[in-house]
Design a protein around this motif. Structure first.
Motif, PDB file in Angstrom:
ATOM      1  N   TYR A 174      41.515  41.880  39.013  1.00  0.00           N
ATOM      2  CA  TYR A 174      40.565  41.325  38.130  1.00  0.00           C
ATOM      3  C   TYR A 174      40.474  39.989  38.820  1.00  0.00           C
ATOM      4  O   TYR A 174      41.405  39.353  39.229  1.00  0.00           O
ATOM      5  N   CYS A 175      39.301  39.479  38.909  1.00  0.00           N
ATOM      6  CA  CYS A 175      39.146  38.285  39.548  1.00  0.00           C
ATOM      7  C   CYS A 175      38.975  36.935  38.831  1.00  0.00           C
ATOM      8  O   CYS A 175      38.106  36.918  37.923  1.00  0.00           O
ATOM      9  N   LEU A 176      40.171  36.283  39.088  1.00  0.00           N
ATOM     10  CA  LEU A 176      40.011  34.894  38.345  1.00  0.00           C
ATOM     11  C   LEU A 176      38.819  33.787  38.370  1.00  0.00           C
ATOM     12  O   LEU A 176      38.767  33.334  37.472  1.00  0.00           O
ATOM     13  N   GLU A 177      38.264  33.986  39.401  1.00  0.00           N
ATOM     14  CA  GLU A 177      37.220  32.917  39.844  1.00  0.00           C
ATOM     15  C   GLU A 177      35.970  33.456  39.269  1.00  0.00           C
ATOM     16  O   GLU A 177      34.898  32.571  38.331  1.00  0.00           O
ATOM     17  N   HIS A 178      35.609  34.814  39.039  1.00  0.00           N
ATOM     18  CA  HIS A 178      34.160  35.106  38.563  1.00  0.00           C
ATOM     19  C   HIS A 178      34.514  36.124  37.301  1.00  0.00           C
ATOM     20  O   HIS A 178      33.445  36.256  36.360  1.00  0.00           O
ATOM     21  N   HIS A 179      35.841  36.152  36.708  1.00  0.00           N
ATOM     22  CA  HIS A 179      36.085  36.695  35.628  1.00  0.00           C
ATOM     23  C   HIS A 179      35.513  38.217  35.488  1.00  0.00           C
ATOM     24  O   HIS A 179      34.838  38.667  34.218  1.00  0.00           O
ATOM     25  N   THR A 180      35.560  38.896  36.429  1.00  0.00           N
ATOM     26  CA  THR A 180      34.974  40.258  36.615  1.00  0.00           C
ATOM     27  C   THR A 180      36.033  41.153  37.175  1.00  0.00           C
ATOM     28  O   THR A 180      37.119  41.061  37.627  1.00  0.00           O
ATOM     29  N   VAL A 181      36.020  42.501  36.961  1.00  0.00           N
ATOM     30  CA  VAL A 181      36.806  43.475  37.431  1.00  0.00           C
ATOM     31  C   VAL A 181      36.001  43.896  38.814  1.00  0.00           C
ATOM     32  O   VAL A 181      34.931  44.384  38.803  1.00  0.00           O
ATOM     33  N   GLU A 182      37.006  44.374  39.874  1.00  0.00           N
ATOM     34  CA  GLU A 182      36.300  44.793  40.931  1.00  0.00           C
ATOM     35  C   GLU A 182      37.292  45.894  41.417  1.00  0.00           C
ATOM     36  O   GLU A 182      38.444  45.930  41.180  1.00  0.00           O
ATOM     37  N   GLU A 183      36.735  47.078  42.185  1.00  0.00           N
ATOM     38  CA  GLU A 183      37.439  47.975  42.652  1.00  0.00           C
ATOM     39  C   GLU A 183      37.883  47.679  44.139  1.00  0.00           C
ATOM     40  O   GLU A 183      36.765  47.421  44.763  1.00  0.00           O
ATOM     41  N   GLY A 184      39.005  47.896  44.448  1.00  0.00           N
ATOM     42  CA  GLY A 184      39.304  47.575  45.910  1.00  0.00           C
ATOM     43  C   GLY A 184      38.816  46.331  46.211  1.00  0.00           C
ATOM     44  O   GLY A 184      38.006  46.069  46.734  1.00  0.00           O
ATOM     45  N   PRO A 185      39.910  45.320  46.360  1.00  0.00           N
ATOM     46  CA  PRO A 185      39.341  43.769  46.055  1.00  0.00           C
ATOM     47  C   PRO A 185      38.310  43.321  47.298  1.00  0.00           C
ATOM     48  O   PRO A 185      38.076  43.694  48.294  1.00  0.00           O
ATOM     49  N   GLU A 186      37.418  42.510  46.138  1.00  0.00           N
ATOM     50  CA  GLU A 186      36.497  41.953  46.997  1.00  0.00           C
ATOM     51  C   GLU A 186      36.560  40.501  47.148  1.00  0.00           C
ATOM     52  O   GLU A 186      36.183  39.899  48.330  1.00  0.00           O
TER      53      GLU A 186
END
Length: 76
Positions: free
Chosen positions: A17-29
């Motif tokens: 879970y990206c705290l900056e973009h408030h999105t879920v990502e697979e295999g960190p971006e």
């Protein structure tokens, strides 16, 4: 020609879970400082903030972590 290539640190199937973009990502971006995880599923990553909130409440109400004298274990 680049001497060092930037490698992603995650693996497929790991969710963040990206705290900056408030999105879920697979295999960190996003950078590690901006993300929570890894989580075993997308659904778990989507609930990251709720899970953190629930755990914080549990810890705040745990007598073992309170500073007041009545909550301390005095069985030395």
């Amino acid at each position: 020609m680049a001497l060092f290539k930037r490698r992603k640190t995650g693996r497929p199937g790991e969710w963040f879970y990206c705290l900056e973009h408030h999105t879920v990502e697979e295999g960190p971006e996003c950078p590690a400082k901006d993300r929570m995880g890894p989580y075993p599923s997308r659904a778990d990553a989507e609930r990251a903030m709720d899970t953190a909130r629930e755990r914080n409440l549990q810890w705040e109400n745990d007598a073992r972590w309170r500073d007041d004298a009545s909550a301390r274990d005095t069985t030395d």
